[in-house]
Design an enzyme around this catalytic site. Structure first.
Site, PDB file in Angstrom:
ATOM      1  N   HIS A  78      80.388  46.271  36.718  1.00 35.54           N
ATOM      2  CA  HIS A  78      79.073  46.719  36.264  1.00 35.54           C
ATOM      3  C   HIS A  78      78.285  47.224  37.472  1.00 35.54           C
ATOM      4  CE1 HIS A  78      74.747  45.443  36.307  1.00 35.54           C
ATOM      5  NE2 HIS A  78      74.720  46.251  35.269  1.00 35.54           N
ATOM      6  N   ASN A 108      74.242  49.250  38.323  1.00 38.68           N
ATOM      7  CA  ASN A 108      72.997  49.797  37.801  1.00 38.68           C
ATOM      8  C   ASN A 108      72.091  50.096  38.991  1.00 38.68           C
ATOM      9  OD1 ASN A 108      69.966  48.945  37.202  1.00 38.68           O
ATOM     10  ND2 ASN A 108      70.789  49.790  35.324  1.00 38.68           N
ATOM     11  N   TYR A 109      71.523  51.309  39.034  1.00 38.82           N
ATOM     12  CA  TYR A 109      70.533  51.641  40.061  1.00 38.82           C
ATOM     13  C   TYR A 109      69.373  52.360  39.386  1.00 38.82           C
ATOM     14  CZ  TYR A 109      73.916  49.949  43.314  1.00 38.82           C
ATOM     15  OH  TYR A 109      74.772  49.107  43.958  1.00 38.82           O
ATOM     16  N   ARG A 110      68.153  51.903  39.673  1.00 41.76           N
ATOM     17  CA  ARG A 110      66.997  52.366  38.899  1.00 41.76           C
ATOM     18  C   ARG A 110      65.740  52.498  39.776  1.00 41.76           C
ATOM     19  NH1 ARG A 110      68.605  47.274  38.069  1.00 41.76           N
ATOM     20  NH2 ARG A 110      67.114  45.605  38.457  1.00 41.76           N
TER      21      ARG A 110
END
Length: 331
Positions: free
Chosen positions: A135, A137-139
């Protein structure tokens, strides 16, 4: 034309608008998440040539939209999704409450908090139990307060969830992420490695979801540009930290018992995502969110057995020991 060919679909904000605002960080972040999506999708598709990604662009009536790329029932990957979202509008009361609980002092004007959020998120569930789930995720977030002040921060991470422990793979995964962090500050990897171990904790089971990686949130210093460059390094580390592990194990033989253990571990994955994951909760609390994209992280199949305990000294017990007592993989 070159950019269009590089991406999986046209960007949410449109190429003309991104070109017009090309020096603004919001535009550069949107280009980064688009490039990351395409890079990961193409790397995965190269390993599973009989399958293909369904590319689904969607709009959110409250503002913005996204691009969901999902591969299902391949030879290598049972389900692999890589999503991009770029959304804006007014923060819901529930989402604002969640942020304030983390120490954010959000001053609303007439009860309203305009926001912009964008990110790339992926979960990859392989068929072979000797290939780990991964997994990342970069935001990026911006919120406008009552006096016009813009609060901004980055968050994200990359983590590995193996069904069976392979120490060589664990070391490769963590070393690759450490190298990405060390380019910016030697203190980042140990800090974010511990944060990852603490965050992906299934409290009611007393175990971590996987063997960790890095995780961070609310990162707003030393400067916007420096944090963006750090996030870029992390995003560029996704393919090299994971793809070699898939290549190494995707043709390993496995038994029905090993496949059953994979299904049980996936059950734990589901438990964490639905009960604890902050990104899932934020998505479900945001008006107009696309539920199909939020729940893309769930595997096609999983299993729960009553009071299942693996035999002592088994391979199954070995991974449980690491999930209960995280290890330092790089020293």
């Amino acid at each position: 034309k070159e950019l269009r060919q590089r991406f999986m679909a046209p960007p949410v904000s449109g190429l003309r608008e991104l070109r017009r605002r090309r020096r603004e960080l919001r535009s550069r972040m949107e280009l980064l998440i688009m490039e990351t999506q395409a890079e990961v999708c193409r790397a995965l598709a190269a390993l599973d040539p009989g399958a293909s990604f369904a590319v689904d662009s969607w709009e959110r009536k409250e503002g913005g939209g996204g691009i969901s790329c999902v591969l299902q029932d391949g030879e290598v990957f049972e389900k692999a999704g890589v999503n991009v979202s770029v959304v804006s509008g007014l923060l819901s009361e529930e989402a604002a409450r969640q942020m304030r609980s983390r120490g954010k002092s959000l001053k609303a004007k007439d009860g309203k908090l305009p926001f912009c959020a964008m990110g790339v998120s992926s979960v990859i569930h392989p068929k072979n139990p000797h290939v780990p789930t991964m997994h990342f995720n970069y935001r990026y977030f911006e919120i406008e307060e009552a006096d016009g002040t813009i609060q901004w921060w980055f968050g994200g991470g990359t983590d590995l969830t193996p069904t069976y422990l392979n120490e060589e793979d664990a070391v490769h995964f963590h070393k690759t992420l450490k190298e990405a962090c060390d380019k910016h500050d030697l203190k980042l990897y140990p800090k974010f490695k511990k944060w990852c171990d603490d965050y992906f904790y299934i409290k009611h089971r007393g175990e971590r979801r996987g063997i960790g990686g890095i995780f961070f949130d609310d990162m707003d210093s030393p400067s916007k540009e420096e944090v963006f460059q750090f996030v870029k390094s992390c995003a560029k580390a996704v393919v090299p930290c994971y793809i070699p592990i898939v290549k190494k194990h995707c043709h390993d033989s496995f038994t029905p018992e090993e496949k059953l253990w994979q299904q049980l571990r996936r059950g734990r994955y589901v438990e964490f995502n639905l009960l604890y994951d902050r990104g899932t909760k934020f998505g479900l609390l945001t008006p107009g969110s696309r539920i199909e994209s939020i729940l893309m992280s769930l595997p096609l199949t999983a299993r729960w057995e009553y009071m299942h305990n693996p035999p002592e000294s088994s391979k199954e017990a070995e991974i449980l020991e690491v999930l209960r007592n995280p290890k330092d993989w790089v020293h």
